[in-house]
Design a protein around this motif. Structure first.
Motif, mmCIF file in Angstrom:
data_model
loop_
_atom_site.group_PDB
_atom_site.id
_atom_site.type_symbol
_atom_site.label_atom_id
_atom_site.label_comp_id
_atom_site.label_asym_id
_atom_site.label_seq_id
_atom_site.Cartn_x
_atom_site.Cartn_y
_atom_site.Cartn_z
ATOM 1 N N CYS A 34 -22.149 15.764 75.764
ATOM 2 C CA CYS A 34 -21.387 16.407 76.829
ATOM 3 C C CYS A 34 -21.875 15.896 78.182
ATOM 4 C CB CYS A 34 -21.573 17.914 76.748
ATOM 5 S SG CYS A 34 -20.860 18.781 78.142
ATOM 6 N N CYS A 37 -23.093 19.126 80.552
ATOM 7 C CA CYS A 37 -24.441 19.728 80.495
ATOM 8 C C CYS A 37 -25.481 18.771 79.928
ATOM 9 C CB CYS A 37 -24.407 21.015 79.668
ATOM 10 S SG CYS A 37 -24.091 20.761 77.910
ATOM 11 N N CYS A 48 -17.274 21.245 74.666
ATOM 12 C CA CYS A 48 -18.701 21.427 74.382
ATOM 13 C C CYS A 48 -18.993 22.881 73.991
ATOM 14 C CB CYS A 48 -19.513 21.045 75.617
ATOM 15 S SG CYS A 48 -21.258 21.448 75.487
ATOM 16 N N TYR A 50 -21.689 24.360 74.140
ATOM 17 C CA TYR A 50 -22.725 24.946 75.007
ATOM 18 C C TYR A 50 -22.151 25.376 76.354
ATOM 19 C CZ TYR A 50 -25.773 23.039 71.448
ATOM 20 O OH TYR A 50 -26.361 22.761 70.250
ATOM 21 N N CYS A 51 -21.357 24.492 77.008
ATOM 22 C CA CYS A 51 -20.900 24.821 78.366
ATOM 23 C C CYS A 51 -19.376 24.859 78.467
ATOM 24 C CB CYS A 51 -21.479 23.831 79.373
ATOM 25 S SG CYS A 51 -20.713 22.196 79.280
HETATM 26 ZN ZN LIG Z 1 -21.809 20.903 77.712
#
Ligand SMILES: [Zn+2]
Lengths: 130, 391
Positions: A34, A37, A48, A50-51
Motif C-alpha cells: 500500500c 500506509c 488496503c 489497514y488504511c
Molecule cells: Zn494502507
C-alpha cells in the motif's frame, strides 16, 4: 520425503487477483503493498485492509520467509503440511510445506518459495526449507 | 444502554438424540422448540421473536417460521457466526427485548452430520460458486477444521511451551463429567495417556483432542422480565453479553489469541463481575486447544499459562477450581450439527438453576459464563460470551 504429492486444485481468479495468478505461472510471488500506509498485506485486496487506501500496488516478493506455524494432516490419502509462512516482506501467507521431511518442520524455520503445478495449468506458491 | 438484567432464560431443551437418521432437519428444529416451550411452560403462539443460523434450512427464519407455524413474529435474526451463533443470539435477544421489540425469543439449532456421513474435520470444504475472497488463497492448500486448529495449537506450544499432556487434561475433565450424562456419546473416563496415545489426526491434535460429531440440536427461550416472573421455573438472568470477530489482520497473523480477548472483558464489565467470581463456565470445546486459549483470553488465567491452569483436574467439578462443561461438552457428549454454542448455553442454565446432574452440580452456582467460538482459530472466527446470574 513424501513419496507422492497431493494433487493441487486450481484457484478461481477474479479481476482483482488475476495478476497474482499470472505471475505464479511464471514462478513469481506477488504481494500487495500500500502506497498510502506503506504496509504489505496478503491475501491481496484492491483496498488496503489497514488504511483503506486504494493506492495498492503489486510487488515481487523475495520468496524468503520463516514458518509461523504448521500442521501435518495425517488423515488424508496423501499426508500434507499446511503452514503459515511469514515473508521477509512482513506479511504472513497460508501455504504448504513441500519437498521435505514433515517430521523435521519447526516454527521459526527459514524457508523459500517453490511453485507447484495445479489442475488447469496454473501454479501455486509453496515453500521448502531454505 | 446495557442489557444487564433486561432479560431471562425462560426455557431450554437439548435433543437426546446423537444419531438422527430417522428425522429431517426441520423436524429436529421443531422438536427442540417444542421441548424448550414445554420446559418454560409457554406455548408456540407466545413466541414473538425467532433466531436461527445457517444450520436452519432455507433463507434466514422464513422457512422454519413457516414450518413451525410461528405466526406472531415481530422480530427475527439469522446471524451466522458458526458454532458461536447461538451465544450471540442470546445477546441479540436481550437487546431486542430491552428495546421493547419482543417478549419471547426462541433460538433453535439442529444438524445431522452423522446421518449424512459428513467428513466434518478432515476434508477441505469449498464454497463452490460464490467463494469468499480468501478462498482462492487458502482452499488449494487443504485447510480443514483440524489442521487449522492444529496450527493454532502448534504456535501456542512454540510460544508458551504448552504440551500435549496439558491439552489432554481438558479431555480428561470432560470425560469425568460425561460419565454421568446418559445421553453423552462418549461416557468412558479417559486418562492423559489415553489422549496422547490416540491416533494423530493433524499435528499436534490427536483424535481425543477433537470433539465428537453428532446429530441433534437444542433450543433456548429468552424472555422479558414480566414473562420470567410468570413462569414456574428458577430465574436465570442475563447480566452480560458481548460479541466480536477475529481475523487474519491482513496477513499480520497472530494465532495465539481468540476473540474472547474482547468478549471476555466486555461481558465482565457489563455484568460488573470478574473471572474469579464465576462458579461454572461453559467453554467452547471443538478441540482441547480451543478451551485452553479461550480460558486465557476470558481472563481465567494469564496468557500462556493455560496449560498449567487446566492441568491436574482443575476443570473437574468437585475437585477443580473452575468446573467446566459438566455435561461432557463437545469433547464427549454432543456437538450437534458441528455447532457447539447452543449446548454451551444449556449446561450453564442447568448449573444456575441447580438442575445439572447431582454428581457434577456446582454448589451454590449463582454465577455462570457461557462462551462460543465459531469458524476457525486458524483464520477467522466469531466469538460470543454471556454471563448468567441466579435471581
Ligand atoms: Zn494502507
Amino acid at each position: 520425503m513424501a513419496e507422492k504429492e497431493r494433487k493441487l486444485p486450481a484457484s478461481s481468479t477474479s479481476p482483482e487477483t488475476e495478476e497474482y495468478w499470472a505471475a505464479a505461472k511464471e514462478g513469481k510471488l506477488l504481494v500487495k503493498k500500500c502506497n498510502g500506509c506503506g504496509k504489505t498485506h496478503h491475501y491481496p485486496r484492491s483496498l488496503c485492509p489497514y488504511c483503506f487506501s486504494d493506492k495498492t500496488v503489486w510487488t515481487t516478493a523475495s520468496g524468503k520467509g520463516v514458518i509461523y506455524s504448521y500442521s501435518v494432516m495425517r488423515r488424508a490419502p496423501i499426508p500434507y503440511a499446511l503452514a503459515y509462512v511469514t515473508l521477509a516482506e512482513g506479511t504472513t501467507m497460508m501455504t504448504n510445506m513441500v519437498d521435505c521431511d514433515f517430521d523435521k518442520l519447526k516454527c521459526g524455520q527459514p524457508v523459500k518459495v517453490v511453485f507447484k503445478p495445479t489442475d488447469g495449468g496454473g501454479a501455486l506458491a509453496c515453500f521448502t526449507p531454505a | 444502554m446495557s442489557i444487564k438484567g433486561k432479560a431471562y432464560i425462560g426455557g431450554i431443551f437439548e435433543h437426546p438424540t446423537r444419531l438422527a437418521t430417522d428425522k429431517s432437519l426441520a423436524m429436529i428444529h421443531a422438536e427442540v422448540a417444542k421441548g424448550a416451550l414445554e420446559d418454560a411452560g409457554l406455548s408456540k403462539d407466545d413466541v414473538d421473536a425467532y433466531f436461527c443460523a445457517g444450520d436452519a434450512p432455507g433463507l434466514g427464519p422464513m422457512s422454519m417460521a413457516d414450518y413451525m407455524g410461528l405466526t406472531k413474529l415481530k422480530h427475527f435474526d439469522s446471524t451466522d457466526v458458526g458454532g458461536s451463533s447461538y451465544v450471540v443470539h442470546v445477546g441479540h435477544a436481550c437487546e431486542a427485548i430491552a428495546a421493547g421489540k419482543c417478549k419471547v425469543a426462541l433460538i433453535t439449532l439442529a444438524g445431522r452430520p452423522r446421518a449424512e456421513g459428513m467428513a466434518t474435520g478432515t476434508v477441505p470444504r469449498s464454497r463452490g460458486g460464490s467463494p469468499t475472497p480468501d478462498e482462492p488463497f487458502e482452499f488449494p492448500y487443504g485447510p480443514t477444521v483440524v489442521n487449522m486448529y492444529g496450527m493454532a495449537a502448534m504456535r501456542h506450544m512454540h510460544e508458551f511451551g504448552t504440551t500435549s499432556e496439558q491439552l489432554a487434561w481438558i479431555k480428561v475433565a470432560a470425560s469425568h463429567h460425561a460419565q454421568y450424562n446418559e445421553h453423552a456419546l462418549l461416557r468412558d473416563v479417559v486418562t492423559v495417556q489415553d489422549v496422547v496415545n490416540s491416533p494423530m489426526i493433524s499435528d499436534p491434535l490427536h483424535r481425543m483432542d477433537c470433539c465428537v460429531i453428532t446429530d441433534g440440536g437444542g433450543a433456548v427461550i429468552v424472555v422479558a422480565p414480566e414473562i420470567a416472573k410468570s413462569l414456574k421455573r428458577p430465574k436465570v438472568k442475563i447480566i452480560g453479553a458481548a460479541e466480536t470477530t477475529k481475523n487474519q489482520m491482513g496477513g499480520a497473523v497472530d494465532l495465539t489469541y481468540t476473540g474472547a480477548r474482547y468478549t471476555g472483558p466486555a461481558s465482565f464489565a457489563e455484568a460488573g463481575v470478574k473471572p474469579s467470581d464465576i462458579k461454572y463456565a461453559s467453554i467452547y470445546d471443538s478441540f482441547t486447544i480451543t478451551v485452553l486459549m479461550q480460558l486465557e483470553d476470558l481472563g481465567f488465567c494469564e496468557k500462556g499459562k493455560g496449560g498449567a491452569f487446566v492441568s491436574d483436574g482443575n476443570l473437574i467439578s468437585g475437585t477443580g477450581k473452575l468446573p467446566f462443561n459438566t455435561d461432557g461438552g463437545g469433547l464427549c457428549s454432543n456437538h450437534p450439527g458441528n455447532r457447539g454454542g447452543l449446548t454451551k448455553v444449556l449446561e450453564a442454565v442447568r448449573q444456575v438453576r441447580g438442575e445439572a446432574h447431582p454428581k457434577v452440580q456446582v454448589k451454590n452456582c449463582d454465577l455462570a459464563l457461557a462462551h462460543g467460538t465459531g469458524g476457525s482459530l486458524g483464520s477467522r472466527h466469531g466469538s460470543g460470551t454471556i454471563i448468567l446470574e441466579r435471581e
